[in-house]
Design a protein around this motif. Sequence first.
Motif, PDB file in Angstrom:
ATOM      1  N   ILE A  91     -11.772 -41.211   4.009  1.00  0.00           N
ATOM      2  CA  ILE A  91     -12.125 -40.815   2.639  1.00  0.00           C
ATOM      3  C   ILE A  91     -10.865 -40.407   1.860  1.00  0.00           C
ATOM      4  N   GLY A  92     -10.030 -39.606   2.494  1.00  0.00           N
ATOM      5  CA  GLY A  92      -8.795 -39.201   1.833  1.00  0.00           C
ATOM      6  C   GLY A  92      -7.931 -40.401   1.472  1.00  0.00           C
ATOM      7  N   MET A  93      -7.828 -41.337   2.403  1.00  0.00           N
ATOM      8  CA  MET A  93      -6.977 -42.511   2.141  1.00  0.00           C
ATOM      9  C   MET A  93      -7.572 -43.397   1.049  1.00  0.00           C
ATOM     10  N   ALA A  94      -8.894 -43.556   1.065  1.00  0.00           N
ATOM     11  CA  ALA A  94      -9.534 -44.353   0.008  1.00  0.00           C
ATOM     12  C   ALA A  94      -9.276 -43.690  -1.346  1.00  0.00           C
ATOM     13  N   ALA A  95      -9.347 -42.353  -1.377  1.00  0.00           N
ATOM     14  CA  ALA A  95      -9.108 -41.642  -2.637  1.00  0.00           C
ATOM     15  C   ALA A  95      -7.666 -41.871  -3.103  1.00  0.00           C
ATOM     16  N   GLY A  96      -6.734 -41.739  -2.173  1.00  0.00           N
ATOM     17  CA  GLY A  96      -5.325 -41.938  -2.531  1.00  0.00           C
ATOM     18  C   GLY A  96      -5.073 -43.351  -3.030  1.00  0.00           C
ATOM     19  N   ALA A  97      -5.697 -44.327  -2.354  1.00  0.00           N
ATOM     20  CA  ALA A  97      -5.535 -45.724  -2.768  1.00  0.00           C
ATOM     21  C   ALA A  97      -6.131 -45.928  -4.162  1.00  0.00           C
ATOM     22  N   ALA A  98      -7.282 -45.280  -4.428  1.00  0.00           N
ATOM     23  CA  ALA A  98      -7.913 -45.381  -5.750  1.00  0.00           C
ATOM     24  C   ALA A  98      -7.007 -44.755  -6.813  1.00  0.00           C
ATOM     25  N   HIS A  99      -6.421 -43.599  -6.468  1.00  0.00           N
ATOM     26  CA  HIS A  99      -5.497 -42.972  -7.424  1.00  0.00           C
ATOM     27  C   HIS A  99      -4.361 -43.933  -7.780  1.00  0.00           C
ATOM     28  N   ALA A 100      -3.961 -44.702  -6.768  1.00  0.00           N
ATOM     29  CA  ALA A 100      -2.845 -45.628  -6.995  1.00  0.00           C
ATOM     30  C   ALA A 100      -3.280 -46.862  -7.768  1.00  0.00           C
ATOM     31  N   GLY A 101      -4.599 -47.004  -7.989  1.00  0.00           N
ATOM     32  CA  GLY A 101      -5.099 -48.139  -8.756  1.00  0.00           C
ATOM     33  C   GLY A 101      -5.771 -49.207  -7.917  1.00  0.00           C
ATOM     34  N   TYR A 102      -5.952 -48.943  -6.627  1.00  0.00           N
ATOM     35  CA  TYR A 102      -6.592 -49.955  -5.763  1.00  0.00           C
ATOM     36  C   TYR A 102      -8.112 -49.917  -5.937  1.00  0.00           C
ATOM     37  N   SER A 103      -8.706 -51.080  -6.031  1.00  0.00           N
ATOM     38  CA  SER A 103     -10.153 -51.157  -6.170  1.00  0.00           C
ATOM     39  C   SER A 103     -10.637 -52.443  -5.513  1.00  0.00           C
ATOM     40  N   PRO A 104     -11.744 -52.491  -4.818  1.00  0.00           N
ATOM     41  CA  PRO A 104     -12.641 -51.371  -4.566  1.00  0.00           C
ATOM     42  C   PRO A 104     -12.095 -50.485  -3.431  1.00  0.00           C
ATOM     43  N   ALA A 105     -12.130 -49.168  -3.616  1.00  0.00           N
ATOM     44  CA  ALA A 105     -11.696 -48.240  -2.577  1.00  0.00           C
ATOM     45  C   ALA A 105     -12.926 -47.848  -1.768  1.00  0.00           C
ATOM     46  N   VAL A 106     -13.018 -48.412  -0.575  1.00  0.00           N
ATOM     47  CA  VAL A 106     -14.202 -48.203   0.255  1.00  0.00           C
ATOM     48  C   VAL A 106     -13.821 -47.471   1.533  1.00  0.00           C
ATOM     49  N   VAL A 136     -15.175 -36.114  -5.193  1.00  0.00           N
ATOM     50  CA  VAL A 136     -16.235 -35.954  -6.196  1.00  0.00           C
ATOM     51  C   VAL A 136     -15.730 -35.074  -7.340  1.00  0.00           C
ATOM     52  N   GLN A 137     -15.073 -33.986  -6.984  1.00  0.00           N
ATOM     53  CA  GLN A 137     -14.586 -33.076  -8.023  1.00  0.00           C
ATOM     54  C   GLN A 137     -13.539 -33.743  -8.920  1.00  0.00           C
ATOM     55  N   GLN A 138     -12.811 -34.696  -8.367  1.00  0.00           N
ATOM     56  CA  GLN A 138     -11.807 -35.414  -9.175  1.00  0.00           C
ATOM     57  C   GLN A 138     -12.386 -36.675  -9.816  1.00  0.00           C
ATOM     58  N   ASN A 139     -13.665 -36.918  -9.548  1.00  0.00           N
ATOM     59  CA  ASN A 139     -14.338 -38.114 -10.059  1.00  0.00           C
ATOM     60  C   ASN A 139     -13.582 -39.406  -9.727  1.00  0.00           C
ATOM     61  N   VAL A 140     -13.217 -39.532  -8.489  1.00  0.00           N
ATOM     62  CA  VAL A 140     -12.472 -40.719  -8.049  1.00  0.00           C
ATOM     63  C   VAL A 140     -13.419 -41.910  -7.934  1.00  0.00           C
ATOM     64  N   ASN A 141     -12.935 -43.079  -8.277  1.00  0.00           N
ATOM     65  CA  ASN A 141     -13.750 -44.283  -8.144  1.00  0.00           C
ATOM     66  C   ASN A 141     -13.668 -44.810  -6.711  1.00  0.00           C
ATOM     67  N   LEU A 142     -14.558 -44.257  -5.872  1.00  0.00           N
ATOM     68  CA  LEU A 142     -14.565 -44.737  -4.487  1.00  0.00           C
ATOM     69  C   LEU A 142     -15.990 -44.835  -3.960  1.00  0.00           C
ATOM     70  N   ASN A 143     -16.152 -45.643  -2.918  1.00  0.00           N
ATOM     71  CA  ASN A 143     -17.458 -45.847  -2.307  1.00  0.00           C
ATOM     72  C   ASN A 143     -17.375 -45.420  -0.860  1.00  0.00           C
ATOM     73  N   VAL A 144     -18.221 -44.473  -0.489  1.00  0.00           N
ATOM     74  CA  VAL A 144     -18.194 -43.996   0.890  1.00  0.00           C
ATOM     75  C   VAL A 144     -19.463 -44.478   1.596  1.00  0.00           C
ATOM     76  N   LEU A 145     -19.258 -45.198   2.682  1.00  0.00           N
ATOM     77  CA  LEU A 145     -20.384 -45.647   3.509  1.00  0.00           C
ATOM     78  C   LEU A 145     -20.459 -44.713   4.704  1.00  0.00           C
ATOM     79  N   ILE A 146     -21.507 -43.907   4.782  1.00  0.00           N
ATOM     80  CA  ILE A 146     -21.651 -43.005   5.924  1.00  0.00           C
ATOM     81  C   ILE A 146     -22.617 -43.640   6.922  1.00  0.00           C
ATOM     82  N   LEU A 147     -22.121 -43.868   8.136  1.00  0.00           N
ATOM     83  CA  LEU A 147     -22.917 -44.555   9.151  1.00  0.00           C
ATOM     84  C   LEU A 147     -23.622 -43.498   9.981  1.00  0.00           C
ATOM     85  N   ASP A 148     -24.836 -43.160   9.551  1.00  0.00           N
ATOM     86  CA  ASP A 148     -25.564 -42.061  10.193  1.00  0.00           C
ATOM     87  C   ASP A 148     -26.435 -42.614  11.321  1.00  0.00           C
TER      88      ASP A 148
END
Lengths: 525, 251
Positions: free
Chosen positions: A403-418, A438-450
Motif C-alpha cells: 500500500i505504501g509503495m502504491a501510494a508513493g508510485a501514485a504520488h510520482a504520477g504512476y497510474s493505475p496504482a494497485v 485515504v487522508q491524502q486522497n491518493v488515487n490508488l486501488n487496494v485489493l484486500i484478499l480476505d
Amino acid sequence: MSKEILLGDEAIGLGAIHAGISGVYGYPGTPSTEIFEFIERKTKKNGDVHAFWSTNEKVAYEEALGMSWAGKRVLVCMKHVGLNVAADAFMNSAVTGTNGGLVLAVADDPGMHSSQNEQDSRYFAQFALIPCFEPKNQQEGYDMMLEAFELSEALEIPVMVRLITRIAHSRSSVDTVEALPQNPLNPSKEIKRWTLLPNNARVQYKHLTEKQPELLKRSENSVHNELELRGTRGVISCGLVENYLRENLDEDHDLSILSIRQYPIPAEKVRTLVEHVDELLILEDGYPLVENTVRGLFGLIGTEVKGRMTGELPRTGELNPDLVRGALGLPKIEAAHSPSTNLALRPPSLCKGCPHTDSFKALNDALNTFEDPQVFSDIGCYTLAALPPLEAVHSCVAMGASIGMAAGAAHAGYSPAVAAIGDSTFSHGGITPMLSAVQQNVNLNVLILDNDTVGMTGTQRSMSTGRALDDIVHGTGIDPEHVRIILPLPKHHDQNVKIMREELAHDGPSVIIARRACIESIKGH
Amino acid sequence: MQKNIILAGVGGQGILSVAYVFDNAALDAGFYFKQAEVHGMAQRGGAVQSNLRYSDAKIHSDLIPEGRCDMVLAVEPLEVMRYWHYLKPDGWVVTSITPFVNIPDYPEIDTLLTDLAAFPNIVMVDTGHLARAAGNLRSQNMVTVGATSNLLDFTEEQLLKHVEGLFARKGEKIVAVNRKAFLYGRAAGAFFRALVDSGLDAFKAAKLCSKIKPETLAVEYAAAWVERLRNNGALLDTILESGSNVSAEGP
Ligand SMILES: Cc1ncc(C[n+]2csc(CCOP(=O)(O)OP(=O)(O)O)c2C)c(N)n1
Ligand code: SF4
C-alpha cells in the motif's frame, strides 16, 4: 526426566514452559511459527499460559514487555524480519531493562527458504547490547531456555535465543526436567526506569553499558563456548555449524577448535586460539559477524583469517556439511550418481481451488486495457501469483509495503496504482499506510484478499477478517461507495472484472475486498 | 551402524508422516536420530525433502553429506533425481512410479522411469495402484514405507505400530487402509526385487508389478514370471493393454 521427540522450535517452546512462563507472544513467520503453536497446544488444557497470536511483532514484543513489567516470565517469538518490525520496542527494552524474565526467540532463515532476506539477528543482539544464545541442537535449545530466563532475571535484561531454519525445523529426542512454578504477580514500581525521558534514559543507558563486563564474563566462562587447543590450524564455529565440522572430522583430528554458542563473543577465548594458530577458519550461518570482528579492518598479524569473506565459503546462503568439508580442504566423497542437470523445477503454487486464483484472474482481466500494468503486492500465499501461470503481481518487499509503495508510485504520477494485500498482512502492516493514503486522497486501488486466515504460515487466526476488516477499512474515512466486496469464484468472474474496472476508473482511494475462505483452513476446521 | 535417508516428494504428499514412522521406530529401537524437514512456502505443492538419520552412535549434522546417503525414498519418481547425488556408491533408491504432475515441463513418464530403472539398487512400486487397492489414494506415502521395510533396521511390527499410531486419531477405517497400504508396499517391493534378481529388466518389472493384484503378491511367483515373459515376448504388452489386473500366480 522424560524423553520427547521435538522440533528445535518445540524444544524452545517446551524449555520456556518448563522455565515457568506465564505468556507467549508472537506473530507467525517461518521458521519460528512452531514455537508459539507448540506452547499454545501444550498449555491449552490448563489455560495457565497466555497464548494468543498478536497483530504483529511490535505488538507482541510490547505485550511481552508488559508481562515482564508485571514480574512474570514471558517468551516472545518471531522470524528474523519480524524483529525489524519490533525493533523500536526491542531496542528500548534493553534500555529499560526487564522485571520478570523476558526471552526473545528469533528464527533466522539463512538460504532464504521462506523469506525475503537472510539477515542475521546476532547483529540485533549486539546492537541492543544484550546477550544471545545460539543452540547447536534441540537438547541444547531446551536447556538454554532455562538458562536464558535465569540470566534475564539476574541482570534485568532481555535475552535473545537465535535459531536458524535448520535447527528450528529439525527433530531429535530431548531429555526434559520438572517444570518450574510461574512467578507471582509483582509489578515493577521503578517508574524512572520505565519512563525513558532523556534524563532517565541517559541513566538507564549507562546502566545497560555497565552490564556489559558481566555479560562478557559469563560468555568467557560459558559451557557453551568450548575451546580445545590442538594443532596450529584453528576453526571457530558458531551455533549448529559445529555439527557440520564434526561430521567431517575423526576423533583424532589436529584442529584447534572454539565453538561459540553464547554471545557477546568471548574475546579472551578467541585471543587464546588466535595466539595458538597460524590460520583460522570461521564457520557461521548468517552474516560473517564473528569473521569480520576477529579479522577487523586490517587483518591479524601472524594469523590468516578465512571464511565467507575470503572465498573458502560462499558469501551468501546456508552452510552444510559439504561446504564445510570443502573449506577444510578435504576431498569430495564419492557418490553413486552425479547431480542431475536440467531437472524440471517444482516451485510452490497456489492450492487447487484457492480463492486467490480467482481474484487474480479477475484482476488480470480488469487491467488488460492498460499497457503492462504493474501491481504492488505483499507477503502471503497470494505472492505465489507472481509466478506463472498468473504472473499477476510485481512486488513483494515487507509486510504492508504494497500500500505504501502504491501510494508513493501514485504520488510520482504512476497510474493505475494497485496494491494487493492479504487480510493478515493488512492488519499487520497495511492499516497505517491505508489510513495515510485515504487522508491524502491518493488515487490508488487496494485489493484486500480476505481468505479468513493466515494462509502462508499454516492457517492461524487472522485479526482483521470479515466484519472486523470492513470496519477497519471504513474507519480510515474512505468514501463507502468505493469499498466493494466481491466473491472470488469462477462463476462471478465477469462481474468481478466489472467491479474492478469501475474502481480503477475512480480518481481517489478505493478498496476491493475479495472474500472467500482459504481451502486449507476449511479442511483444518 | 548409521543409516542416512533422504525422503523426497511434493508438498502435500505426506513426507512428514513417513518421517514420523521412522523417527518413532528409531526411538523405540534405542537409536540416536535427527530429522530435518521442510516447512513453509515449499509445502504448497513444491519439491520437499527430509533428511533422516539414525545411528547407534551420536549423530552430528542434521543434514546428510553428499555421498553418505544410504537411501533415497521418494513418494514421487521425478523427485529421486533431485537427490541421488547424495547416495553412497552402494546406496539404494526406493521410489513410487506414480507421477505427480503439477508443472508444465514434467518429463515423459516412461523416459523418466527408464532412466530410473538403469540405477542398479532400486525398488520401484506403483504407489497409486497399491494405495487405490488399499482403499485410499492418500495412503501412497505408507506404501513407500512398506516398500523400504526390507532394507532398514526395523521389523514389520516396529513400523506398523507407528503407522497405526499415526492414524489412530482418524479412526479405525483409516488405520486399516494405511496398514494395508504398508503391507502392499512391502509385498510389492519384495516382488519387484525378486523379479529383477531373477533377471527381469527393472523397467519391465515395474510395469508388470503395476498390473498385479496386490493381495496375491508373493515372491515365490516371481521366477515363473520371468520365465513366462521370456517365452512370450508379447505377454507384457497384452497385460499392460488389458483393463484388468492379474494374479501374481499367473495370468
Ligand atoms: C515481518 C514479517 N512477519 C511475518 C512474516 C511471515 N509471513 C509471511 S506471509 C504471512 C501471512 C500472510 O497472511 P495473509 O496476509 O492473510 O495472506 P495468506 O497467506 O492468507 O494469503 C506471514 C505471517 C514476514 N514475512 N514478515
Ligand atoms: S493455503 Fe489457502 S490461501 Fe494458501 S494457497 Fe492454499 S488455499 Fe490459497
